[in-house]
Design an enzyme around this catalytic site. Structure first.
Site, short mmCIF file in Angstrom:
data_model
loop_
_atom_site.label_atom_id
_atom_site.label_comp_id
_atom_site.label_asym_id
_atom_site.label_seq_id
_atom_site.Cartn_x
_atom_site.Cartn_y
_atom_site.Cartn_z
N GLY A 1 -26.66 -9.28 29.70
CA GLY A 1 -25.45 -8.94 28.97
C GLY A 1 -25.72 -8.76 27.50
CG MET B 1 -23.38 -13.00 24.10
SD MET B 1 -23.36 -12.94 22.31
CE MET B 1 -23.83 -14.60 21.90
N GLY B 2 -27.51 -11.95 26.12
CA GLY B 2 -28.81 -12.32 26.66
C GLY B 2 -28.82 -12.23 28.18
CG ASP C 1 -16.73 -7.76 22.47
OD1 ASP C 1 -16.41 -6.58 22.20
OD2 ASP C 1 -17.81 -8.07 22.99
CE LYS D 1 -20.80 -14.60 30.60
NZ LYS D 1 -21.31 -13.24 30.76
N GLY E 1 -28.49 -10.38 35.77
CA GLY E 1 -28.60 -9.21 34.90
C GLY E 1 -28.66 -9.62 33.45
CB VAL F 1 -26.16 -13.13 33.20
CG1 VAL F 1 -25.09 -13.88 33.98
CG2 VAL F 1 -25.62 -12.64 31.87
#
Length: 609
Positions: free
Chosen positions: A21, A23-24, A133, A41, A19, A26
């Protein structure tokens, strides 16, 4: 950038796409020698310049050293075609956010999740790592429903990086973001504790503290507003739970819980205290029986079966001494009961009235002086009957402007509030607020400075003329005016005795202002640039302020107002004042100066331990 199946990243082989996320992308990857599955990731949100990559490596090494059951393990990191990537522990159980979207967890489950998250955060804080976060989407759940924190430190990696695509970062994170993160102040473990309290609020009420807000309104609320008490959203929760969570959501990082574990322990105790005990309810139900037993029932004893172990709950009917001829006694008892009920009711009403009177006497009051001002003016705001040492804010409506305060030990508040120069003319309201409540308010009218200005006397103005008398201007030679001679006949031509002659009227000589206001912008400097808490005295110097005015200074630590004082401005538009931060006031600090005449400036400095 996508990675094809079969691509090798170190010892890991990419298997399939999982999928996307924050940050980019995965991917799932597999290490054949270790027979271990990991999640790749790809940090597409980071610009792959040398500085960013070096910072990524440094942060990844720090995160990889963390080993805790409630923290996702980092297996490896590197770069693929210039883009950084990180390989972490693969946890297929989904996230806490997905579970909360299905249904709100019950209190035992919520506490179990909170304890696991708290344990992981406290461990990381002890190793000098801040998550930055913390949110349900970053809490993964293992097969046995254990919470595990993911994406440690990735928010820090985004700082200073040229962002490309940050889907989910700007929309998801602000709901759990601490005030110091919003304002760009120094971020430490207290920010993670704020986010943890936000998750607790959401799990116990079903909504985030500032629900239904747009992005900018949400960011503003995180810094300037207080959320509704959790008990107002879930009536099962009590005031103790409110106090625990609201302390966790304090605007001042130093006012929050000292650790995540301390917060969860206090929350567990508050939830336990709010849960009613069943034995207490049973006793309360049985207490009604002696009242019913005051009416004779045929002269026999009646035992209350609701609670046989308790002797006090055994009710015995009062035997009638006259047997069947007990009608007069029954009437007499009824009259006594009626009087008793009326007496009790009167006492209750009296207590209620006294309580209302006491509440009215102790009600919070607020006054504004003056209550009629022009833009840029400064007003004095005072309040009484505020809880001792209460921290809150003064709000100026209709467009909300906030001014933080802290009451003294006697419950009194006193501060000077500068009316914004861009505020609309008309009637406004000044409110005093804390804990999501504004118990008192006072009106304030803002008027136009031109309309309210008093007439300025003119130096060479001519006084009102007396009827029939002509007043010559300054410098003119008095002369007679034409007039009829005494005894002249109608129709004769009057002969003037002389011509009016006058000298030019002199103009007033302008007086030069001995203390002119500088055309340059106001400025404030502090020295030294680095301060030792409780040791160094800070010198604040101002320039280009309005001469002979009084400047109001505010000292902030992060977003928390610590001190307010005033200093006189000299004829040259400058001032100098000093103060010393307290021993425990450590972090990024700021001093602001406002002369109430539209001149405002600020300066920042650092306070070290």
């Amino acid at each position: 950038m996508s990675i094809a199946t079969g691509t090798r990243l170190g010892q890991y082989e990419v298997q399939d796409f999982i999928g996307q996320g924050a940050m980019g992308l995965v991917y799932r990857a597999y290490h054949a020698q270790l027979e271990r599955t990991g999640a790749v990731k790809v940090m597409q949100a980071m610009t792959p310049d040398p500085d960013t990559v070096a910072r990524f490596r440094h942060e990844a090494q720090a995160i990889a050293k963390l080993r805790h059951p409630n923290i996702v393990d980092v297996y490896d990191f590197g770069e693929f075609q210039g883009t950084p990537y990180m390989i972490v522990e693969y946890i297929p159980g989904g996230s806490l956010a997905a579970k909360m979207n299905q249904s709100r967890p019950d209190q035992p489950s919520a506490l179990r999740y909170m304890r696991g998250i708290a344990a992981g955060l406290d461990y990381a804080h002890g190793h000098g790592v801040v998550h930055r976060d913390v949110k349900p989407a970053n809490v993964l759940l293992t097969a046995d429903d254990t919470p595990v924190l993911a994406d440690f430190g990735l928010a820090k990696l985004l700082q200073g990086s040229s962002l490309k695509s940050m889907t989910g970062v700007t929309t998801g994170t602000p709901a759990y973001m601490a005030p110091e993160q919003v304002t760009g102040s120094q971020v430490g473990p207290a920010a993670d504790r704020y986010s943890l309290a936000t998750i607790a609020y959401e799990m116990l009420t079903g909504v985030i503290p500032f629900d239904g807000e747009a992005l900018m309104e949400l960011l503003y609320a995180q810094v300037h507003r207080y959320p509704r008490a959790p008990s107002s959203r879930n009536s099962v929760l009590g005031p103790q739970t409110d106090e625990v969570i609201m302390r966790g959501l304090a605007k001042d990082p130093a006012a929050r819980w000292e650790s995540c574990a301390a917060f969860v322990d206090a929350l567990a105790g508050a939830l336990s205290a709010a849960t009613p005990a069943r034995p207490a309810l049973a006793k309360t139900m049985v207490m009604a029986s002696p009242i019913a037993s005051t009416v004779p029932i045929g002269g026999v004893a009646v035992v209350e079966h609701a609670a046989p172990p308790e002797p006090a709950t055994v009710a015995v009917a009062y035997p009638s001494p006259i047997g069947r001829d007990s009608a007069p006694s029954r009437k007499r008892l009824r009259r006594l009961n009626r009087r008793l009920v009326l007496g009790i009711a009167a006492v209750l009403v009296l207590l209620l009235v006294l309580g209302l009177c006491e509440a009215a006497l102790a009600a919070t009051t607020i006054t504004v002086n003056p209550d009629r001002v022009v833009r840029g003016d400064t007003v004095a705001v005072t309040a009484k009957h505020v809880p001792a040492n209460q921290v809150g804010e003064i709000q100026l409506w209709s467009v909300v402007h906030t001014y933080p305060f802290q009451a003294d030990a006697n419950g009194n508040v006193a501060l000077e509030m500068t009316v914004p120069r861009d505020i609309a003319l008309g009637d406004h309201m000044v409110k005093i607020c804390w804990k999501n409540s504004c118990p008192a308010q006072a009106p304030l009218r803002v008027v136009s400075g031109v309309a309210e200005a008093a007439p300025t006397p003119v130096a060479n103005a001519t006084p009102p003329a007396t009827p029939g008398v002509t007043t010559p201007p300054p410098g003119a030679t008095p002369t007679a005016t034409p007039s009829h001679a005494s005894g002249s006949t109608p129709g004769s031509t009057p002969t003037p005795t002389s011509r009016p002659t006058s000298a030019p009227t002199p103009s007033p000589t302008p007086t030069q202002n001995p203390c002119p206001t500088s055309s340059q912008a106001a400025a404030v400097t502090t020295s030294p640039a680095t301060v030792i808490a409780g040791v160094t005295t800070v010198t604040v110097t101002g320039q280009n302020f309005t001469p002979n005015k009084t400047v109001i200074l505010n000292y902030y630590l992060g977003t928390s107002l610590k001190k307010t004082w005033t200093a006189p401005v000299g004829c040259n538009g400058g001032f100098t004042t000093t103060f010393k931060p307290a021993a425990l006031e450590i972090g990024s600090a700021k001093v602001t100066a406002n002369d109430g005449n539209g001149r405002f400036a600020s300066a920042t400095f650092s306070i070290l331990a």
